[in-house]
Design a protein around this motif. Sequence first.
Motif, short mmCIF file in Angstrom:
data_model
loop_
_atom_site.label_atom_id
_atom_site.label_comp_id
_atom_site.label_asym_id
_atom_site.label_seq_id
_atom_site.Cartn_x
_atom_site.Cartn_y
_atom_site.Cartn_z
N GLY A 1 -3.49 -20.13 0.03
CA GLY A 1 -4.60 -21.07 0.06
C GLY A 1 -4.22 -22.41 -0.55
N PHE A 2 -3.45 -22.35 -1.62
CA PHE A 2 -2.96 -23.56 -2.27
C PHE A 2 -2.09 -24.38 -1.31
CE2 PHE A 2 0.51 -25.71 -4.51
CZ PHE A 2 -0.16 -26.45 -5.47
N VAL B 1 6.23 -22.31 2.31
CA VAL B 1 6.94 -21.41 1.40
C VAL B 1 7.31 -22.12 0.11
CG1 VAL B 1 9.02 -20.03 1.09
CG2 VAL B 1 7.80 -19.95 3.26
N ALA B 2 7.72 -23.39 0.23
CA ALA B 2 8.09 -24.15 -0.97
C ALA B 2 6.89 -24.32 -1.89
CB ALA B 2 8.64 -25.52 -0.56
N ALA B 3 5.72 -24.59 -1.31
CA ALA B 3 4.51 -24.75 -2.12
C ALA B 3 4.15 -23.44 -2.81
CB ALA B 3 3.35 -25.23 -1.25
N GLY C 1 6.68 -22.76 -5.54
CA GLY C 1 6.48 -23.68 -6.65
C GLY C 1 5.33 -23.24 -7.55
N LEU C 2 4.20 -22.87 -6.93
CA LEU C 2 3.04 -22.45 -7.70
C LEU C 2 3.30 -21.15 -8.45
CD1 LEU C 2 -0.02 -22.94 -8.33
CD2 LEU C 2 -0.50 -21.42 -6.41
N LEU D 1 6.11 -21.47 -11.17
CA LEU D 1 5.72 -22.21 -12.37
C LEU D 1 4.97 -21.31 -13.34
CD1 LEU D 1 5.22 -24.77 -14.05
CD2 LEU D 1 3.20 -25.20 -12.61
N PHE D 2 3.99 -20.57 -12.85
CA PHE D 2 3.17 -19.78 -13.76
C PHE D 2 3.84 -18.46 -14.14
CE2 PHE D 2 0.11 -22.78 -12.06
CZ PHE D 2 -0.43 -23.24 -13.24
N LEU D 3 4.79 -18.03 -13.34
CA LEU D 3 5.61 -16.91 -13.77
C LEU D 3 6.41 -17.30 -15.02
CD1 LEU D 3 6.96 -14.14 -13.41
CD2 LEU D 3 8.53 -15.20 -11.77
N VAL D 4 7.00 -18.48 -14.98
CA VAL D 4 7.78 -18.97 -16.13
C VAL D 4 6.89 -19.19 -17.34
CG1 VAL D 4 9.16 -20.89 -17.01
CG2 VAL D 4 9.58 -19.99 -14.71
#
Length: 487
Positions: A110-111, A129-131, A134-135, A138-141
């Motif tokens: 959806g993002f 796929v890049a988006a 990226g999302l 980021l929040f995994l890290v």
Amino acid sequence: MADDYKLIDEQVGLWGAVALLVGTALGMSIFIVPTQMAAAAGPSITIAILVSIVPMVLGVLLLLQLGGAIPVAGGVYVYGSRLVGPFWGMLGVSVPVLAVWSYLLFAAFGFADYLNGILENFGASVPSVAAVWGLLGLFLVLNYVGVQIVTKVQIAFVLMLIVGMLAFVLSGLPHVDAANYTPVFPSGEGQPFADSFAPFLLAVVTLYIPFQGFGMIIEIGEELENPVENIPRVLAIGMAIVTVLSIAIVFTLVGAIPIENMTVSGQLGGESVEGGLAAVGEGVLPAPILLVVGIAALIAAATTVNTLFTSYSRTVMRAARDEVLPEVFADVHDDYNTPHRAVLLFGIPPLLAAPFRGQLEAITGPDVLDWLVVIVVTGIFIAFMIGGVALWNLPKVFPQRYEYSFYKLPMPVLRVVAVGNVVVSLLFTLLVVQSAPSAFLVVLAWMVLSTGLYVYRIRAYEKQGVDLKARMALLHKHEQVGGGDED
């Protein structure tokens, strides 16, 4: 032994917990679901959002009582295993794992779609796929390196999310036309209520679904500052914020935006336009406002992803302490003080699945997001059914914890709330799965697989002289807070 595991000693404060809860309960769905339901059910969604508050209250009361009596990490697993039975505790962790994987993909897809919808206005785009990577990456890290960082980011994001919602409401109020609220239930040839009230009932279920995000508060009990007192406070503040904003969005949407803007055909009951609130407001609301709303929707997806990692990794961690899941997932990082391997368990599979969206759509059809939602909500409803039975059993299994709970439901109310959650969750599940039976079959297959692995693990430990079922019936020493029942 489970009591020897390193515990998480960083704590989430009151407002950090409120931000986590609000971000989960609202999320991207508040920017998309109301427009989809308005296209299908018309003005009746103003009634549907009010009706959906009733099961929301039942769910919140359940969380208040269970969370106030047993404020531990991994709530849904603990309540199922300690108050219903070991098998149900197992389902309380295995089913949410599948649901969270699906929810992460739903939010990330959806993002990506929303982001490219905004970038199209500027003649740009990014690979989907890049988006997604990226999302999720980021929040995994962020969740890998610490809950304090997570909550600070979440507070900032939730504030921006609220700004976007208020921008839509305040800019839409001058355009509200009372005539748009009638007829509440359109009827006649070609209208959605010509044959039944199915669109309205679906709207009730769909608008209620985000309210189930309140359940995350019982998953982080171990890390919540003063959990016995703060769980009720967080739920009260969060419920007030989410309820007011959700009602405001729905009533402004119906009153200010013509139905022609909400469907591809321009007719009630037609296919809803993509892009949610930011798309349907074109031609009515100023372009800068719509840009703010669109950015807020992207942030909303981020808040959902962030909280899913934070809360349900604790459920896996807690089950692994009992060795229902492999012990490796019980580890807490020495430096970051996070259940880092449990975080990776949730983060890696969606990252690997993201490039195969096309193949998934070939199986599920173009409405892959709706298909994923069915898996998500079915998993959540199963958890709430288990929670309802757990609440019914609480006074019998842990009488002192019920008696001395910071928030104590009178016994007749407790019974109504317990039965109400089971009945509502069951009925809503039956309504939702009709839209994607294959998704429900995936959930059933997952439950069968989980049962097989559970039976294997129980028998394997029995051969070693270890009774896993007995272990799943006791609270650990560090969880003996809030009132008795040491055994």
